[in-house]
Design an enzyme around this catalytic site. Structure first.
Site, mmCIF file in Angstrom:
data_model
loop_
_atom_site.group_PDB
_atom_site.id
_atom_site.type_symbol
_atom_site.label_atom_id
_atom_site.label_comp_id
_atom_site.label_asym_id
_atom_site.label_seq_id
_atom_site.Cartn_x
_atom_site.Cartn_y
_atom_site.Cartn_z
ATOM 1 N N ASN A 109 -7.304 -1.875 -10.728
ATOM 2 C CA ASN A 109 -6.487 -2.782 -9.917
ATOM 3 C C ASN A 109 -5.353 -2.058 -9.200
ATOM 4 O OD1 ASN A 109 -6.236 -5.397 -8.953
ATOM 5 N ND2 ASN A 109 -4.640 -5.907 -10.432
ATOM 6 N N GLY A 110 -4.910 -0.947 -9.772
ATOM 7 C CA GLY A 110 -3.933 -0.120 -9.073
ATOM 8 C C GLY A 110 -2.522 -0.642 -9.190
ATOM 9 N N GLN A 165 -4.553 -1.983 -19.008
ATOM 10 C CA GLN A 165 -4.316 -0.619 -19.446
ATOM 11 C C GLN A 165 -3.102 -0.617 -20.372
ATOM 12 O OE1 GLN A 165 -2.460 1.180 -15.427
ATOM 13 N NE2 GLN A 165 -2.283 2.541 -17.158
ATOM 14 N N HIS A 195 -4.050 6.169 -14.019
ATOM 15 C CA HIS A 195 -5.425 5.709 -14.250
ATOM 16 C C HIS A 195 -6.191 6.569 -15.251
ATOM 17 C CE1 HIS A 195 -6.087 8.750 -11.183
ATOM 18 N NE2 HIS A 195 -5.524 8.006 -10.266
ATOM 19 N N ASN A 223 -10.943 2.764 -7.105
ATOM 20 C CA ASN A 223 -9.726 1.992 -6.870
ATOM 21 C C ASN A 223 -10.069 0.730 -6.078
ATOM 22 O OD1 ASN A 223 -8.366 4.079 -8.090
ATOM 23 N ND2 ASN A 223 -7.625 4.979 -6.184
ATOM 24 N N LYS A 364 -3.404 2.063 1.827
ATOM 25 C CA LYS A 364 -2.170 2.450 1.158
ATOM 26 C C LYS A 364 -0.932 2.036 1.951
ATOM 27 C CE LYS A 364 -4.363 4.707 -2.127
ATOM 28 N NZ LYS A 364 -4.445 4.122 -3.481
#
Length: 515
Positions: A109-110, A165, A195, A223, A364
């Protein structure tokens, strides 16, 4: 809870840690054990303790490496051998659709998209045709499952499993004590450890065992904001044919990718080298396209049985990335992070696949978002496809200034995304607004100087144009002057490169300089 419970399984740390690091070690042990003791519920405490043990293992490695001053020996770094990077063109053309039954797809998910002014997960951002990153992923998998007739489960075309995470405590730089005082302390005292943590998260969440019990043997990781990262059956078939336990997709580096991690040969083994690991005196070497020609897309293919074997035997020692931060109240802290691609050294027959650039389309920034939202791309079953009417294989270079940095400003400054099918380069700086049905072609540079504003009206067509000054262009569109652009022109410092003439700037070629 006793300190002994927090000790990592390997017994070698006491022998490795000496002197000042030994004091740090004991201090950190006390700090972490106090954190665990603040959790009242036994089941929650057990899960939290497991998480803190993983952090403690990472922290102890950091102390040991710091004590030994273990840095990469730059002279030992070599480019990977030819057989370690397989060109995509050499992958098998014929694939077996049944192998997709053995594949699971993991989307990282970033971050929170804070650089774009977002406060939630970036994957929830609408990127194309009113669909979010996650919507597009679901469309892709649904189409794959339907057309390949795989994974039909309870009349649904896909299943979605989510897991978190780890969260690790930030550490004060001076004392090396954890910032949080209790397990439920303010989230500003915690951080997601990169990650590279997905391996621990897969194991401890039970998802790894769940996938294996369902007959899944391979995992494709990417990603969520990389819209080019779709399942590729040729790569999966290559993995099966070569019995590779780990594949990393790399692609050719351009000047826009100079900070991306790269694969190297280090003392005969494959390693991932990130810019944060590079000594300051060698950063320019690292950025060089000549020396390091490829970079990591973070599209990874993992053999799940091999992952289970590694995690339950020797474990993983991923290279530690030290990320220094400053808290809101000015305190210097450090975050110890790892990268998922660094696991390549632990797997058998691991290597890179040099894939086409279309498999790396990350969003990004708002500049990336403009490109994805434009008519350059259309959607086919959730997958981005370049418009056939585009005359060039490459996509335009788009550079939006600080006024467009946050998503709210971006949305306000574009009434509608311009048509850019014939655009080569766009640079916009300053207070600029675009109307509806604007068309941009060739090279377009728009510069609103400080205190000035430029409004580009509905229906305007700009082709090879440089605009500067304080313009309300409602009546100017028909009489914008043509410009001859130099191929090496850059707009790093507009005030030095452009001379304003009346309301509209004109740039002409005079030898090697622009006036």
């Amino acid at each position: 809870m006793a300190n002994a419970n927090l000790m990592p399984r390997a017994d070698s740390f006491n022998a490795r840690v000496r002197g000042t690091s030994h004091i740090d070690f004991r201090t950190a042990t006390t700090g972490i054990s106090h954190l665990v003791a603040t959790v009242p519920d036994p089941q929650t405490k057990k899960a939290f303790d497991t998480e803190m043990q993983a952090f403690f293992y990472l922290f102890t490695r950091y102390l040991s490496e710091r004590a030994k001053s273990q840095d990469l020996d730059w002279d030992l770094i070599k480019s990977p051998a030819e057989e370690q990077i397989v060109p995509y063109a050499k992958l098998p053309e014929t694939t077996d659709p049944k192998t997709l039954n053995k594949l699971a797809v993991l989307k990282v998910n970033g971050g929170l998209g804070t650089s774009m002014g977002m406060t939630g997960a970036k994957s929830a951002l609408e990127v194309k045709d009113d669909m979010t990153f996650l919507d597009l992923t679901v469309r892709q998998i649904e189409h794959l499952n339907t057309t390949s007739r795989v994974d039909k489960y309870a009349n649904q075309q896909l299943r979605i499993t989510t897991f978190n995470q780890s969260r690790y405590p930030r550490i004060y730089k001076e004392t090396l004590l954890p910032c949080p005082k209790k397990a439920d302390d303010d989230k500003k005292n915690w951080y997601p450890p990169g990650h590279g943590d997905l391996y621990n998260a897969l194991l401890h969440s039970g998802v790894l065992d769940q996938l294996l019990s369902e007959g899944k043997e391979y995992l494709f990781v990417s990603n969520s904001d990389n819209l080019g990262a779709v399942v590729d059956e040729r790569i999966l078939q290559h993995m099966i044919d070569t019995q590779a336990e780990f594949l990393m997709e790399v692609t050719d580096k351009t000047k826009a990718d100079i900070k991306g991690g790269t694969l190297i040969d280090y003392e005969g083994s494959m390693r991932l080298l990130e810019i944060a690991q590079v000594p300051s005196e060698h950063v320019e070497d690292f950025k060089s396209i000549r020396k390091f020609k490829i970079f990591n897309t973070n599209n990874l293919w993992i053999n799940l049985k091999a992952l289970k074997r590694i995690m339950e035997t020797d474990g993983m020692e991923l290279e530690i990335i030290i990320n220094p931060k400053v808290t809101d109240d000015g305190q210097a802290v450090i975050q110890l992070e790892t990268a998922a691609g660094a696991a390549i050294k632990h797997f058998k027959n691991a290597h890179g696949i040099n894939v086409p650039r279309k498999r790396f389309l990350p969003v990004k920034s708002c500049s990336d978002l403009l490109l994805i939202k434009s008519d350059i791309y259309s959607l086919s079953h959730g997958q981005l496809v370049i418009n056939e009417a585009r005359m060039f294989e490459t996509t335009p270079v788009i550079k939006l200034g600080d006024h467009f940095k946050k998503i709210q400003q971006f949305q306000k400054r574009f009434k509608k995304i311009p048509k850019i099918l014939e655009l080569d380069h766009l640079t916009v700086t300053g207070d600029v607004y675009f109307g509806r049905n604007v068309t941009l072609r060739g090279t377009v540079i728009v510069v609103a100087n400080e205190g000035q504003r430029i409004d580009i009206p509905d229906g305007c067509i700009l082709e090879n144009r440089l605009l500067s000054g304080n313009l309300n262009m409602i009546k100017l569109c028909a009489r914008i002057y043509p410009i001859e652009f130099m191929s090496d022109f850059t707009l790093d410092e507009p005030s030095k490169d452009i001379i304003v003439s009346a309301q509209i700037s004109v740039m002409v070629k005079t030898g090697s300089s622009a006036t």
